[in-house]
Scaffold this motif. Sequence first.
Motif, PDB file in Angstrom:
ATOM      1  N   THR A  80     -15.953 -33.205 -17.157  1.00 53.22           N
ATOM      2  CA  THR A  80     -15.949 -31.912 -17.828  1.00 53.22           C
ATOM      3  C   THR A  80     -16.863 -32.012 -19.039  1.00 53.22           C
ATOM      4  O   THR A  80     -16.758 -32.953 -19.826  1.00 53.22           O
ATOM      5  CB  THR A  80     -14.513 -31.537 -18.269  1.00 53.22           C
ATOM      6  N   VAL A  81     -17.764 -31.057 -19.182  1.00 53.16           N
ATOM      7  CA  VAL A  81     -18.689 -31.049 -20.318  1.00 53.16           C
ATOM      8  C   VAL A  81     -17.912 -30.692 -21.582  1.00 53.16           C
ATOM      9  O   VAL A  81     -17.244 -29.662 -21.640  1.00 53.16           O
ATOM     10  CB  VAL A  81     -19.836 -30.037 -20.097  1.00 53.16           C
ATOM     11  N   THR A  82     -17.985 -31.576 -22.568  1.00 50.58           N
ATOM     12  CA  THR A  82     -17.319 -31.359 -23.854  1.00 50.58           C
ATOM     13  C   THR A  82     -18.377 -31.198 -24.952  1.00 50.58           C
ATOM     14  O   THR A  82     -19.571 -31.434 -24.716  1.00 50.58           O
ATOM     15  CB  THR A  82     -16.399 -32.540 -24.211  1.00 50.58           C
ATOM     16  N   GLU A  83     -17.930 -30.846 -26.128  1.00 56.50           N
ATOM     17  CA  GLU A  83     -18.846 -30.676 -27.268  1.00 56.50           C
ATOM     18  C   GLU A  83     -19.649 -31.954 -27.542  1.00 56.50           C
ATOM     19  O   GLU A  83     -20.805 -31.888 -27.938  1.00 56.50           O
ATOM     20  CB  GLU A  83     -18.066 -30.270 -28.521  1.00 56.50           C
ATOM     21  N   GLY A  84     -19.036 -33.106 -27.312  1.00 60.19           N
ATOM     22  CA  GLY A  84     -19.717 -34.377 -27.559  1.00 60.19           C
ATOM     23  C   GLY A  84     -20.843 -34.670 -26.591  1.00 60.19           C
ATOM     24  O   GLY A  84     -21.646 -35.569 -26.830  1.00 60.19           O
ATOM     25  N   GLY A  85     -20.934 -33.921 -25.501  1.00 61.05           N
ATOM     26  CA  GLY A  85     -21.983 -34.146 -24.502  1.00 61.05           C
ATOM     27  C   GLY A  85     -23.098 -33.123 -24.543  1.00 61.05           C
ATOM     28  O   GLY A  85     -23.874 -33.003 -23.592  1.00 61.05           O
ATOM     29  N   LEU A  86     -23.210 -32.396 -25.666  1.00 60.75           N
ATOM     30  CA  LEU A  86     -24.209 -31.326 -25.748  1.00 60.75           C
ATOM     31  C   LEU A  86     -25.497 -31.785 -26.424  1.00 60.75           C
ATOM     32  O   LEU A  86     -25.500 -32.705 -27.233  1.00 60.75           O
ATOM     33  CB  LEU A  86     -23.634 -30.138 -26.517  1.00 60.75           C
ATOM     34  N   ASN A  87     -26.572 -31.080 -26.106  1.00 60.64           N
ATOM     35  CA  ASN A  87     -27.856 -31.310 -26.764  1.00 60.64           C
ATOM     36  C   ASN A  87     -28.061 -30.282 -27.878  1.00 60.64           C
ATOM     37  O   ASN A  87     -27.147 -29.507 -28.187  1.00 60.64           O
ATOM     38  CB  ASN A  87     -29.001 -31.279 -25.750  1.00 60.64           C
TER      39      ASN A  87
ATOM     40  N   HIS B  87     -29.562 -27.570 -27.881  1.00 59.71           N
ATOM     41  CA  HIS B  87     -29.563 -26.192 -27.392  1.00 59.71           C
ATOM     42  C   HIS B  87     -28.158 -25.694 -27.060  1.00 59.71           C
ATOM     43  O   HIS B  87     -27.997 -24.560 -26.624  1.00 59.71           O
ATOM     44  CB  HIS B  87     -30.453 -26.057 -26.158  1.00 59.71           C
ATOM     45  N   GLY B  88     -27.158 -26.586 -27.191  1.00 61.41           N
ATOM     46  CA  GLY B  88     -25.789 -26.204 -26.883  1.00 61.41           C
ATOM     47  C   GLY B  88     -25.447 -26.291 -25.410  1.00 61.41           C
ATOM     48  O   GLY B  88     -24.419 -25.779 -24.969  1.00 61.41           O
TER      49      GLY B  88
ATOM     50  N   ALA C 225     -25.941 -26.896 -17.807  1.00 61.09           N
ATOM     51  CA  ALA C 225     -24.472 -26.905 -17.792  1.00 61.09           C
ATOM     52  C   ALA C 225     -24.008 -26.599 -19.205  1.00 61.09           C
ATOM     53  O   ALA C 225     -24.665 -26.963 -20.182  1.00 61.09           O
ATOM     54  CB  ALA C 225     -23.949 -28.260 -17.333  1.00 61.09           C
ATOM     55  N   ARG C 226     -22.859 -25.946 -19.305  1.00 53.74           N
ATOM     56  CA  ARG C 226     -22.350 -25.486 -20.592  1.00 53.74           C
ATOM     57  C   ARG C 226     -20.998 -26.136 -20.914  1.00 53.74           C
ATOM     58  O   ARG C 226     -20.336 -26.661 -20.019  1.00 53.74           O
ATOM     59  CB  ARG C 226     -22.199 -23.983 -20.567  1.00 53.74           C
ATOM     60  N   PRO C 227     -20.577 -26.090 -22.179  1.00 55.23           N
ATOM     61  CA  PRO C 227     -19.269 -26.650 -22.537  1.00 55.23           C
ATOM     62  C   PRO C 227     -18.168 -26.049 -21.661  1.00 55.23           C
ATOM     63  O   PRO C 227     -18.151 -24.851 -21.401  1.00 55.23           O
ATOM     64  CB  PRO C 227     -19.087 -26.229 -24.001  1.00 55.23           C
ATOM     65  N   GLY C 228     -17.287 -26.920 -21.188  1.00 56.74           N
ATOM     66  CA  GLY C 228     -16.180 -26.497 -20.328  1.00 56.74           C
ATOM     67  C   GLY C 228     -16.493 -26.554 -18.848  1.00 56.74           C
ATOM     68  O   GLY C 228     -15.581 -26.501 -18.027  1.00 56.74           O
ATOM     69  N   ASP C 229     -17.779 -26.653 -18.492  1.00 59.19           N
ATOM     70  CA  ASP C 229     -18.132 -26.743 -17.066  1.00 59.19           C
ATOM     71  C   ASP C 229     -17.584 -28.032 -16.470  1.00 59.19           C
ATOM     72  O   ASP C 229     -17.685 -29.105 -17.072  1.00 59.19           O
ATOM     73  CB  ASP C 229     -19.651 -26.731 -16.865  1.00 59.19           C
TER      74      ASP C 229
ATOM     75  N   ARG D  28     -23.346 -30.637  -9.129  1.00 60.97           N
ATOM     76  CA  ARG D  28     -22.986 -29.226  -8.952  1.00 60.97           C
ATOM     77  C   ARG D  28     -22.062 -28.745 -10.064  1.00 60.97           C
ATOM     78  O   ARG D  28     -21.331 -29.525 -10.647  1.00 60.97           O
ATOM     79  CB  ARG D  28     -22.265 -29.033  -7.618  1.00 60.97           C
ATOM     80  N   ARG D  29     -22.085 -27.445 -10.287  1.00 59.90           N
ATOM     81  CA  ARG D  29     -21.111 -26.820 -11.174  1.00 59.90           C
ATOM     82  C   ARG D  29     -19.894 -26.531 -10.300  1.00 59.90           C
ATOM     83  O   ARG D  29     -19.908 -25.617  -9.488  1.00 59.90           O
ATOM     84  CB  ARG D  29     -21.658 -25.524 -11.770  1.00 59.90           C
TER      85      ARG D  29
END
Length: 122
Positions: free
Chosen positions: A24-31, A33-34, A72-76, A99-100
């Motif tokens: 699951t994409v979390t805030e800690g895995g963002l670049n 650009h969000g 991919a976005r946070p929560g995906d 995949r999403r």
Amino acid sequence: MTYAETLGIRVLEAAPHLTRAALTVTEGGLNRHGTAHGGLLFSLADEAFAVISNLGAQAVAVETHLSFFRAARPGDELVAVATPERVGRTLATYRVEVRRGEQGEVLALFLGTVSRRAPTRD
């Protein structure tokens, strides 16, 4: 704790014909650009690749490539689905679709080749 565990990667299925891993994409895995960092998608694909390629053989990567198609976005919930393209005696190539969700759109395509040898006996 392994690198994959640190990222929250879970192996959902591990078989020589199909391996699935998820995170699951979390805030800690963002670049900046969000959206999900490319390294996060690569790590998920690479984990599925490592699992499938080491079933029945001892394998080490010799070449990988990742193409990004969508963000991919946070929560995906991302699912990497690994399948063999060609498995030979000394080399094997695998395809991993990131995949999403289980049946969602393909966000990235990973291709990787490993050098294989018979598993060592302890």
